[in-house]
Write a protein that holds these residues in place. Structure first.
Motif, PDB file in Angstrom:
ATOM      1  N   ILE A  48      -8.790  -7.523   6.226  1.00  0.00           N
ATOM      2  CA  ILE A  48      -7.455  -7.878   5.774  1.00  0.00           C
ATOM      3  C   ILE A  48      -6.568  -6.682   6.043  1.00  0.00           C
ATOM      4  CG2 ILE A  48      -6.066  -8.543   3.789  1.00  0.00           C
ATOM      5  CD1 ILE A  48      -8.629  -9.825   2.623  1.00  0.00           C
ATOM      6  N   HIS A  49      -5.482  -6.918   6.783  1.00  0.00           N
ATOM      7  CA  HIS A  49      -4.676  -5.841   7.345  1.00  0.00           C
ATOM      8  C   HIS A  49      -3.471  -5.563   6.453  1.00  0.00           C
ATOM      9  CE1 HIS A  49      -2.797  -4.111  11.317  1.00  0.00           C
ATOM     10  NE2 HIS A  49      -3.016  -3.183  10.403  1.00  0.00           N
ATOM     11  N   GLY A  50      -3.519  -4.457   5.727  1.00  0.00           N
ATOM     12  CA  GLY A  50      -2.406  -4.116   4.872  1.00  0.00           C
ATOM     13  C   GLY A  50      -2.260  -2.630   4.667  1.00  0.00           C
ATOM     14  N   SER A  51      -1.059  -2.222   4.276  1.00  0.00           N
ATOM     15  CA  SER A  51      -0.784  -0.833   3.923  1.00  0.00           C
ATOM     16  C   SER A  51      -0.676  -0.680   2.417  1.00  0.00           C
ATOM     17  CB  SER A  51       0.517  -0.368   4.586  1.00  0.00           C
ATOM     18  OG  SER A  51       0.433  -0.469   5.982  1.00  0.00           O
ATOM     19  N   PHE A  52       0.072  -1.612   1.807  1.00  0.00           N
ATOM     20  CA  PHE A  52       0.272  -1.643   0.359  1.00  0.00           C
ATOM     21  C   PHE A  52       0.125  -3.082  -0.102  1.00  0.00           C
ATOM     22  CE2 PHE A  52       3.076  -2.692  -3.158  1.00  0.00           C
ATOM     23  CZ  PHE A  52       2.700  -1.768  -4.126  1.00  0.00           C
ATOM     24  N   TYR A  53      -0.590  -3.289  -1.195  1.00  0.00           N
ATOM     25  CA  TYR A  53      -0.746  -4.618  -1.768  1.00  0.00           C
ATOM     26  C   TYR A  53      -0.206  -4.603  -3.198  1.00  0.00           C
ATOM     27  CZ  TYR A  53      -4.307  -5.004   1.954  1.00  0.00           C
ATOM     28  OH  TYR A  53      -4.980  -4.993   3.142  1.00  0.00           O
ATOM     29  N   SER A  54       0.739  -5.467  -3.481  1.00  0.00           N
ATOM     30  CA  SER A  54       1.184  -5.629  -4.863  1.00  0.00           C
ATOM     31  C   SER A  54       0.096  -6.362  -5.635  1.00  0.00           C
ATOM     32  CB  SER A  54       2.484  -6.432  -4.916  1.00  0.00           C
ATOM     33  OG  SER A  54       2.245  -7.775  -4.476  1.00  0.00           O
ATOM     34  N   ASN A  55       0.193  -6.366  -6.952  1.00  0.00           N
ATOM     35  CA  ASN A  55      -0.776  -7.110  -7.765  1.00  0.00           C
ATOM     36  C   ASN A  55      -0.748  -8.586  -7.400  1.00  0.00           C
ATOM     37  OD1 ASN A  55      -1.637  -4.826  -9.162  1.00  0.00           O
ATOM     38  ND2 ASN A  55      -0.057  -5.052 -10.741  1.00  0.00           N
ATOM     39  N   GLU A  56       0.455  -9.107  -7.109  1.00  0.00           N
ATOM     40  CA  GLU A  56       0.586 -10.523  -6.764  1.00  0.00           C
ATOM     41  C   GLU A  56      -0.090 -10.830  -5.427  1.00  0.00           C
ATOM     42  OE1 GLU A  56       3.411  -9.319  -9.715  1.00  0.00           O
ATOM     43  OE2 GLU A  56       3.105  -8.526  -7.672  1.00  0.00           O
ATOM     44  N   THR A  57       0.098  -9.950  -4.451  1.00  0.00           N
ATOM     45  CA  THR A  57      -0.544 -10.149  -3.155  1.00  0.00           C
ATOM     46  C   THR A  57      -2.056 -10.054  -3.278  1.00  0.00           C
ATOM     47  OG1 THR A  57       1.373  -9.243  -1.988  1.00  0.00           O
ATOM     48  CG2 THR A  57      -0.694  -9.315  -0.778  1.00  0.00           C
ATOM     49  N   CYS A  58      -2.513  -9.112  -4.068  1.00  0.00           N
ATOM     50  CA  CYS A  58      -3.954  -8.960  -4.300  1.00  0.00           C
ATOM     51  C   CYS A  58      -4.542 -10.242  -4.887  1.00  0.00           C
ATOM     52  CB  CYS A  58      -4.188  -7.775  -5.239  1.00  0.00           C
ATOM     53  SG  CYS A  58      -5.905  -7.513  -5.698  1.00  0.00           S
ATOM     54  N   ASP A  59      -3.887 -10.777  -5.908  1.00  0.00           N
ATOM     55  CA  ASP A  59      -4.374 -12.012  -6.534  1.00  0.00           C
ATOM     56  C   ASP A  59      -4.332 -13.173  -5.547  1.00  0.00           C
ATOM     57  OD1 ASP A  59      -4.765 -10.641  -8.885  1.00  0.00           O
ATOM     58  OD2 ASP A  59      -2.863 -11.259  -9.785  1.00  0.00           O
ATOM     59  N   PHE A  60      -3.286 -13.220  -4.715  1.00  0.00           N
ATOM     60  CA  PHE A  60      -3.150 -14.270  -3.702  1.00  0.00           C
ATOM     61  C   PHE A  60      -4.310 -14.213  -2.712  1.00  0.00           C
ATOM     62  CE2 PHE A  60      -1.511 -15.181   0.637  1.00  0.00           C
ATOM     63  CZ  PHE A  60      -1.264 -16.549   0.516  1.00  0.00           C
ATOM     64  N   ILE A  61      -4.698 -13.010  -2.309  1.00  0.00           N
ATOM     65  CA  ILE A  61      -5.787 -12.837  -1.352  1.00  0.00           C
ATOM     66  C   ILE A  61      -7.130 -13.263  -1.946  1.00  0.00           C
ATOM     67  CG2 ILE A  61      -7.162 -11.038  -0.181  1.00  0.00           C
ATOM     68  CD1 ILE A  61      -4.467  -9.606   0.364  1.00  0.00           C
ATOM     69  N   LEU A  62      -7.324 -12.978  -3.233  1.00  0.00           N
ATOM     70  CA  LEU A  62      -8.622 -13.226  -3.869  1.00  0.00           C
ATOM     71  C   LEU A  62      -8.726 -14.598  -4.530  1.00  0.00           C
ATOM     72  CD1 LEU A  62      -9.179  -9.732  -5.562  1.00  0.00           C
ATOM     73  CD2 LEU A  62     -10.281 -10.590  -3.491  1.00  0.00           C
ATOM     74  N   GLU A  63      -7.622 -15.331  -4.638  1.00  0.00           N
ATOM     75  CA  GLU A  63      -7.639 -16.585  -5.397  1.00  0.00           C
ATOM     76  C   GLU A  63      -8.538 -17.633  -4.751  1.00  0.00           C
ATOM     77  OE1 GLU A  63      -3.642 -17.975  -5.538  1.00  0.00           O
ATOM     78  OE2 GLU A  63      -3.615 -18.666  -3.445  1.00  0.00           O
ATOM     79  N   LYS A  64      -8.986 -18.570  -5.572  1.00  0.00           N
ATOM     80  CA  LYS A  64      -9.846 -19.654  -5.092  1.00  0.00           C
ATOM     81  C   LYS A  64      -9.108 -20.461  -4.025  1.00  0.00           C
ATOM     82  CE  LYS A  64     -12.515 -23.636  -6.738  1.00  0.00           C
ATOM     83  NZ  LYS A  64     -13.746 -23.204  -6.048  1.00  0.00           N
ATOM     84  N   GLY A  65      -9.783 -20.711  -2.923  1.00  0.00           N
ATOM     85  CA  GLY A  65      -9.181 -21.439  -1.821  1.00  0.00           C
ATOM     86  C   GLY A  65      -8.266 -20.610  -0.959  1.00  0.00           C
ATOM     87  N   GLY A  66      -8.238 -19.304  -1.184  1.00  0.00           N
ATOM     88  CA  GLY A  66      -7.316 -18.429  -0.482  1.00  0.00           C
ATOM     89  C   GLY A  66      -7.933 -17.732   0.707  1.00  0.00           C
ATOM     90  N   MET A  67      -7.344 -16.600   1.041  1.00  0.00           N
ATOM     91  CA  MET A  67      -7.687 -15.873   2.256  1.00  0.00           C
ATOM     92  C   MET A  67      -9.136 -15.400   2.291  1.00  0.00           C
ATOM     93  SD  MET A  67      -5.745 -12.534   3.813  1.00  0.00           S
ATOM     94  CE  MET A  67      -5.921 -12.125   5.550  1.00  0.00           C
ATOM     95  N   THR A  68      -9.586 -14.815   1.186  1.00  0.00           N
ATOM     96  CA  THR A  68     -10.954 -14.293   1.174  1.00  0.00           C
ATOM     97  C   THR A  68     -11.967 -15.423   1.271  1.00  0.00           C
ATOM     98  OG1 THR A  68     -10.153 -12.503  -0.247  1.00  0.00           O
ATOM     99  CG2 THR A  68     -12.520 -12.701   0.003  1.00  0.00           C
ATOM    100  N   ASP A  69     -11.680 -16.539   0.621  1.00  0.00           N
ATOM    101  CA  ASP A  69     -12.555 -17.712   0.759  1.00  0.00           C
ATOM    102  C   ASP A  69     -12.631 -18.150   2.219  1.00  0.00           C
ATOM    103  OD1 ASP A  69     -13.177 -17.798  -1.899  1.00  0.00           O
ATOM    104  OD2 ASP A  69     -12.071 -19.637  -2.351  1.00  0.00           O
ATOM    105  N   ALA A  70     -11.489 -18.130   2.919  1.00  0.00           N
ATOM    106  CA  ALA A  70     -11.470 -18.544   4.326  1.00  0.00           C
ATOM    107  C   ALA A  70     -12.313 -17.605   5.191  1.00  0.00           C
ATOM    108  CB  ALA A  70     -10.034 -18.577   4.838  1.00  0.00           C
ATOM    109  N   LEU A  71     -12.237 -16.306   4.894  1.00  0.00           N
ATOM    110  CA  LEU A  71     -13.035 -15.346   5.662  1.00  0.00           C
ATOM    111  C   LEU A  71     -14.522 -15.502   5.352  1.00  0.00           C
ATOM    112  CD1 LEU A  71     -10.770 -12.165   5.422  1.00  0.00           C
ATOM    113  CD2 LEU A  71     -10.991 -13.769   7.335  1.00  0.00           C
ATOM    114  N   GLU A  72     -14.838 -15.772   4.101  1.00  0.00           N
ATOM    115  CA  GLU A  72     -16.239 -15.985   3.732  1.00  0.00           C
ATOM    116  C   GLU A  72     -16.783 -17.256   4.379  1.00  0.00           C
ATOM    117  OE1 GLU A  72     -16.220 -13.650  -0.566  1.00  0.00           O
ATOM    118  OE2 GLU A  72     -15.868 -15.815  -0.508  1.00  0.00           O
ATOM    119  N   GLN A  73     -15.941 -18.269   4.522  1.00  0.00           N
ATOM    120  CA  GLN A  73     -16.360 -19.478   5.226  1.00  0.00           C
ATOM    121  C   GLN A  73     -16.640 -19.171   6.694  1.00  0.00           C
ATOM    122  OE1 GLN A  73     -13.796 -22.914   4.806  1.00  0.00           O
ATOM    123  NE2 GLN A  73     -14.616 -23.880   6.655  1.00  0.00           N
ATOM    124  N   ALA A  74     -15.767 -18.371   7.306  1.00  0.00           N
ATOM    125  CA  ALA A  74     -15.974 -17.983   8.700  1.00  0.00           C
ATOM    126  C   ALA A  74     -17.265 -17.183   8.857  1.00  0.00           C
ATOM    127  CB  ALA A  74     -14.779 -17.169   9.194  1.00  0.00           C
TER     128      ALA A  74
END
Length: 286
Positions: free
Chosen positions: A120-146
């Motif tokens: 995941i390509h970032g320089s700074f993550y706000s708390n909201e962005t962090c939660d968005f990345i880790l949320e169910k059905g979100g980005m991290t889930d998609a990467l784990e599926q891949a």
């Protein structure tokens, strides 16, 4: 070439990594255009020279020139067996669908059936962005599926600051690696005096640890030139050795524009006698 075991992956990686920023971004640090044919050829020669000299960790990103860096990597490394290199790229924070599309495009750009490490390509993550990345059905889930589909082997993140989101990513246990800004003038991730910082925390999780901006992306050099305009000393070897002297850093990324720069940095990496004891360096009393 010096190698390290990359976190808990069991993979052997070169401690000197080939950074792909300069292969995609125009005028990064200095006047430079990777899309010019002669410049592109120099980068390709640099990548292939790096492999011949023992570098097997190659890092790029979809965001480096909107795929330009990945395409150059793909052309340069196409005929090298996937088992002989450790190839890392990145995807910017996005929803699950866009994450998947970015990954699939990266595979086409890199001319590969799978990617060793997607970050995941970032320089700074706000708390909201962090939660968005880790949320169910979100980005991290998609990467784990891949990963389950064997399109990627490992998942990591990149960050240039030390904030709560960084530690939340580490503590989540969902990442195999952390690529963090760490160098002589930005030592916050690693404090050997108090044994604290994000590098220590990532090590506790047995994550692979990669340094970015290893030789300060020109910041240290600009400062020296400001306070001492007549200075002509090349600090690059000392800056690289500082990071390589950290036993917890598995890979130190350096951007290299041509074969000559590759040879120079490989020679620095192979000069083990120039390493320093960071604990002694930080000792304040005699």
């Amino acid at each position: 070439m010096e190698y390290a075991i990359f976190g808990n992956t069991g993979r052997k990686v070169s401690r000197l990594g080939y950074g792909g920023t300069i292969a995609g971004l125009k005028n990064y640090i200095q006047s430079f255009d990777p899309e010019q044919e002669n410049t592109k050829c120099q980068i390709i020669e640099g990548l292939q020279t790096a492999y011949k000299l023992g570098i097997n960790y190659f890092d790029t990103a979809a965001g480096y020139g909107n795929g330009v860096s990945e395409k150059i990597y793909g052309e340069a490394l196409e005929h090298i067996s996937a088992e002989d290199i450790f190839l890392a790229t990145k995807v910017s924070p996005s929803n699950a669908g866009d994450t998947r599309r970015s990954l699939e495009q990266s595979l086409r750009n890199l001319r590969r059936g799978y990617i060793d490490l997607i970050q995941i390509h970032g320089s700074f993550y706000s708390n909201e962005t962090c939660d968005f990345i880790l949320e169910k059905g979100g980005m991290t889930d998609a990467l784990e599926q891949a990963r389950g589909e064997k399109l990627v082997k490992y998942i990591g993140f990149t960050i240039e600051c030390q904030n709560p989101a960084l530690y939340k990513f580490i503590e989540s246990g969902r990442f195999d690696s952390m690529q963090v800004e760490y160098n002589f003038i930005f030592q916050h991730p690693y404090d050997p005096s108090f044994k604290c910082g994000s590098i220590y925390e990532a090590e506790k999780q047995k994550m692979g640890i990669i340094s970015m901006r290893t030789v300060t992306s020109g910041t240290f050099q600009k400062w020296i030139q400001t306070v001492n305009p007549e200075n002509s000393f090349d600090y690059t070897p000392a800056l690289l050795q500082f990071v390589l002297s950290n036993p917890l850093v598995d890979v130190a990324l350096v951007g290299m524009r041509n074969a000559a720069e590759v040879f120079a940095n490989v020679n620095i990496c192979n000069d083990l006698k120039s390493r320093i004891n960071l604990g002694e360096l930080h000792t304040r009393y005699v």
